[in-house]
Scaffold this active site. Structure first.
Site, PDB file in Angstrom:
ATOM      1  CG  ASP A 186       8.859  17.941 -67.803  1.00 11.67           C
ATOM      2  OD1 ASP A 186       9.233  17.279 -68.776  1.00 11.67           O
ATOM      3  OD2 ASP A 186       9.416  18.983 -67.425  1.00 11.67           O
TER       4      ASP A 186
ATOM      5  CD  GLU B 298      11.652  16.253 -71.756  1.00 15.23           C
ATOM      6  OE1 GLU B 298      11.941  17.454 -71.851  1.00 15.23           O
ATOM      7  OE2 GLU B 298      11.193  15.750 -70.725  1.00 15.23           O
TER       8      GLU B 298
HETATM    9  P1  C2E Z   1      13.105  19.764 -68.256  1.00 14.14           P
HETATM   10  O1  C2E Z   1      11.812  20.468 -68.089  1.00 14.14           O
HETATM   11  O2  C2E Z   1      13.085  18.290 -68.390  1.00 14.14           O
HETATM   12  O3  C2E Z   1      13.839  20.446 -69.485  1.00 14.14           O
HETATM   13  C1  C2E Z   1      14.519  19.745 -70.446  1.00 14.14           C
HETATM   14  C2  C2E Z   1      15.978  19.866 -70.279  1.00 14.14           C
HETATM   15  O4  C2E Z   1      16.644  19.106 -71.247  1.00 14.14           O
HETATM   16  C3  C2E Z   1      16.476  21.296 -70.486  1.00 14.14           C
HETATM   17  O5  C2E Z   1      17.562  21.472 -69.601  1.00 14.14           O
HETATM   18  C4  C2E Z   1      16.965  21.271 -71.916  1.00 14.14           C
HETATM   19  O6  C2E Z   1      17.928  22.259 -72.199  1.00 14.14           O
HETATM   20  C5  C2E Z   1      17.540  19.883 -71.996  1.00 14.14           C
HETATM   21  N1  C2E Z   1      17.538  19.372 -73.365  1.00 14.14           N
HETATM   22  C6  C2E Z   1      16.796  19.772 -74.397  1.00 14.14           C
HETATM   23  N2  C2E Z   1      17.059  19.041 -75.504  1.00 14.14           N
HETATM   24  C7  C2E Z   1      17.982  18.134 -75.164  1.00 14.14           C
HETATM   25  C8  C2E Z   1      18.669  17.092 -75.862  1.00 14.14           C
HETATM   26  O7  C2E Z   1      18.448  16.842 -77.031  1.00 14.14           O
HETATM   27  N3  C2E Z   1      19.561  16.368 -75.156  1.00 14.14           N
HETATM   28  C9  C2E Z   1      19.807  16.608 -73.853  1.00 14.14           C
HETATM   29  N4  C2E Z   1      20.706  15.848 -73.239  1.00 14.14           N
HETATM   30  N5  C2E Z   1      19.182  17.570 -73.136  1.00 14.14           N
HETATM   31  C10 C2E Z   1      18.287  18.340 -73.791  1.00 14.14           C
HETATM   32  P2  C2E Z   1      17.706  22.758 -68.759  1.00 14.14           P
HETATM   33  O8  C2E Z   1      17.360  23.953 -69.577  1.00 14.14           O
HETATM   34  O9  C2E Z   1      19.048  22.699 -68.113  1.00 14.14           O
HETATM   35  O10 C2E Z   1      16.583  22.600 -67.667  1.00 14.14           O
HETATM   36  C11 C2E Z   1      16.699  21.622 -66.686  1.00 14.14           C
HETATM   37  C12 C2E Z   1      15.469  21.556 -65.839  1.00 14.14           C
HETATM   38  O11 C2E Z   1      15.273  22.743 -65.069  1.00 14.14           O
HETATM   39  C13 C2E Z   1      14.213  21.444 -66.683  1.00 14.14           C
HETATM   40  O12 C2E Z   1      14.065  20.113 -67.054  1.00 14.14           O
HETATM   41  C14 C2E Z   1      13.162  21.945 -65.747  1.00 14.14           C
HETATM   42  O13 C2E Z   1      12.724  20.910 -64.910  1.00 14.14           O
HETATM   43  C15 C2E Z   1      13.903  22.959 -64.912  1.00 14.14           C
HETATM   44  N6  C2E Z   1      13.529  24.298 -65.359  1.00 14.14           N
HETATM   45  C16 C2E Z   1      13.986  25.028 -66.407  1.00 14.14           C
HETATM   46  N7  C2E Z   1      13.388  26.219 -66.457  1.00 14.14           N
HETATM   47  C17 C2E Z   1      12.513  26.260 -65.420  1.00 14.14           C
HETATM   48  C18 C2E Z   1      11.572  27.241 -64.946  1.00 14.14           C
HETATM   49  O14 C2E Z   1      11.390  28.324 -65.505  1.00 14.14           O
HETATM   50  N8  C2E Z   1      10.853  26.892 -63.850  1.00 14.14           N
HETATM   51  C19 C2E Z   1      10.975  25.692 -63.225  1.00 14.14           C
HETATM   52  N9  C2E Z   1      10.228  25.421 -62.173  1.00 14.14           N
HETATM   53  N10 C2E Z   1      11.850  24.765 -63.649  1.00 14.14           N
HETATM   54  C20 C2E Z   1      12.599  25.049 -64.732  1.00 14.14           C
HETATM   55 CA    CA Z   2      11.610  16.930 -69.038  1.00 19.44          CA
HETATM   56 CA    CA Z   3      10.004  20.655 -68.833  1.00 17.75          CA
END
Ligand code: C2E
Ligand code: CA
Ligand code: CA
Length: 503
Positions: A401, A458
């Site tokens: 990632d 992404e």
């Molecule tokens: P990540 O794995 O890098 O997830 C991508 C983040 O970017 C997600 O935020 C997603 O909602 C957001 N995103 C998707 N498309 C776009 C876009 O077009 N523009 C922008 N600006 N953002 C976009 P989210 O859902 O807030 O998750 C944030 C981080 O939290 C994730 O980053 C991941 O590292 C962590 N995370 C989320 N779910 C889990 C989980 O079940 N377990 C663990 N360990 N970490 C998690």
């Molecule tokens: Ca990511």
């Molecule tokens: Ca991810």
């Protein structure tokens, strides 16, 4: 008091013994006066007894002196750090109490400044250099600190990886200048026998004020400032501010609420579509959400790190995996990516959890991809290799990632069993704005091709970004341009054709 008594006892014993001999000699003198014939013999006895008394007196005095020296040594050992010979925490707290007393009598505000000085990631240094070389580093750090302290300051070693410094009569400006000087000195590389060591430090500054009746409170406040400095990346100082206290209280409250949320199933999964160059749905990324009653939806970037601090990462990770396995049962042909934290990989519990949940939900590991960040690979531990190989052996694929934001080291990609890299959204968002973004994405794609890795971009938000990515050769996309993360039913609707992707 006890020590004084002990010292007093041998002195008294010496006096009593010598006194007894003297009385005996006096008695012999009286006898000699009465029996003149026995005088020569009695004279020899008297001289002998006198000499013996003197020797006994000397021995007993010597004993008393060595006892006093031993006792002083014991006191020193109890109040000083053996390695650096600096005062230890007990003595430091004692001095802090004295300082607190004088502050409250003088009623002078902030006349004492308290510094907490912590060596960052010192455990890693011990692991890399070994104990004796890391001891050398601590001694050198102590000497660098001592060289800038005044005679009136108290510098102490209060933890394996930390010092504390108490300074009287120091303005805030002078305290900050001192902290800055300490950071600079401590961050200069160390020459240890096992090689050069680069260590940074975080310093917290607190002030001993009359209203702080507990000097330990000043200690805690300076420690909070250390945490603040660390949060900002280390190699710096922070001055205590009451907002830090509030932030800590909020965090503690949130920890308690997270525990409840886990127990009450208030954590749910959303899934964000991933599409190929033709815009066809090929996979989803599982993203956790916390639906908080009062605060609304809380982002995983807030509660995932929180879970790691309070021992909940295992339960949280388990919940995400179980939910994703269960939801994916209805999505034939879709690859489901699940985020796995560094703590989960390092704990050694990931493989047993996966095995248990695969059996429970009767899932096929080939339908799942585990997303890890480079941080997981950084330590390059045997446990990490073992876990990732075992995960791959079970049939899961592995995606790296946020690629491009960390070390992006080629050697990681070669050494670890990675199947896919996810180009971080920062590069995608700069496409068309910064010329180097295209070049970086192209370089990542070339690297992936050489290593036969798949690539997904992404954070794709616009048509222009999607088109440029396809031009560059990146066909797998994820982002708001196609869809926000949606509930499991939303994915079922897309698959059944009841709804369509935005793009
Ligand atoms: P990540 O794995 O890098 O997830 C991508 C983040 O970017 C997600 O935020 C997603 O909602 C957001 N995103 C998707 N498309 C776009 C876009 O077009 N523009 C922008 N600006 N953002 C976009 P989210 O859902 O807030 O998750 C944030 C981080 O939290 C994730 O980053 C991941 O590292 C962590 N995370 C989320 N779910 C889990 C989980 O079940 N377990 C663990 N360990 N970490 C998690
Ligand atoms: Ca990511
Ligand atoms: Ca991810």
């Amino acid at each position: 008091m006890a020590a004084e008594k002990q010292r007093f006892a041998p002195d008294l014993l010496a006096l009593v013994s010598v006194g007894s001999i003297a009385s005996f000699v006096t008695l012999l003198c009286v006898v000699a006066g009465r029996f003149p014939g026995a005088r020569p013999l009695l004279t020899i006895v008297i001289i002998g007894l006198g000499a013996g008394g003197l020797i006994l007196f000397r021995q007993l005095r010597k004993g008393a002196n060595s006892l006093a020296a031993g006792e002083a040594r014991a006191h020193y050992v109890a109040t000083h750090d053996e390695l650096t010979q600096l005062p230890n925490k007990a003595l430091f707290v004692d001095r802090l109490r004295l300082a607190a007393n004088s502050v409250s009598t003088l009623e002078s505000v902030a006349s004492f400044t308290l510094f907490q000085i912590a060596l960052d990631r010192f455990e890693e240094t011990v692991e890399v250099l070994g104990i004796s070389a890391s001891d050398q580093v601590v001694v050198e750090a102590a000497s660098r600190l001592s060289s800038i302290c005044r005679d009136t300051d108290t510098l102490a070693r209060v933890r394996d990886d930390g010092f504390a410094l108490l300074c009287a009569d120091m303005t805030r400006g002078a305290a900050e200048a001192m902290a800055s000087e300490m950071v600079q000195r401590l961050c200069t590389p160390y020459a240890a026998a096992a090689g050069q060591a680069v260590i940074t430090c975080s310093i917290g500054i607190g002030f001993l004020a009359p209203e702080l009746d507990q000097p330990i409170e000043a200690f805690r406040q300076a420690q909070l400032a250390v945490s603040d400095a660390r949060k900002l990346g280390g190699a710096r100082y922070s001055v205590f501010d009451p907002s830090m206290d509030q932030a800590l209280k909020n965090r503690k409250a949130l920890e308690v609420e997270l525990r409840h949320a886990l127990a009450e199933n208030a954590l749910t999964m959303k899934y964000q579509p991933q599409v190929n160059a033709k815009g066809v749905l090929v996979g989803v990324e599982a993203l956790m959400r916390w639906n908080h009653e009062q605060r609304g939806v809380i982002a995983p970037s807030v509660f995932v790190p929180l879970s790691e601090n309070c021992g909940l990462s295992e339960s949280l990770g388990r919940l995400a995996i179980r939910q994703a396995f269960a939801d994916a049962k209805h999505w034939a042909g879709l690859k489901v990516a699940i985020n796995v934290s560094a703590a989960q990989v390092r704990s050694g519990g990931l493989v047993p959890t996966l095995l248990e949940l695969l059996a429970e939900t009767k899932s096929n590991p080939r339908n799942f991809e585990l997303e890890i960040t480079e941080g997981v690979l950084l330590a390059d531990e045997a446990q990490t290799h073992e876990t990732l190989n075992a995960v791959r052996g079970l049939g899961f694929s592995i995606a790296l990632d946020d690629f491009g934001t960390g070390y992006s080291s080629l050697s990681y990609l070669r050494r670890f069993p990675v199947d896919k890299i996810k180009i971080d959204q920062s590069f995608v968002s700069h496409l068309g704005k910064r010329p180097e973004s295209s070049a970086i994405i192209k370089a990542i794609l070339d690297l992936a091709e050489a290593l036969e890795l798949k690539v997904i971009a992404e954070g794709v938000e616009t048509k222009a970004q999607a088109e440029r990515l396809i031009e560059l050769g990146c066909g797998l996309h994820q982002g708001y341009f196609y869809s926000q993360p949606v509930a499991a039913e939303g994915i079922a609707d897309l698959l059944a054709g009841r709804s369509k992707l935005a793009a």
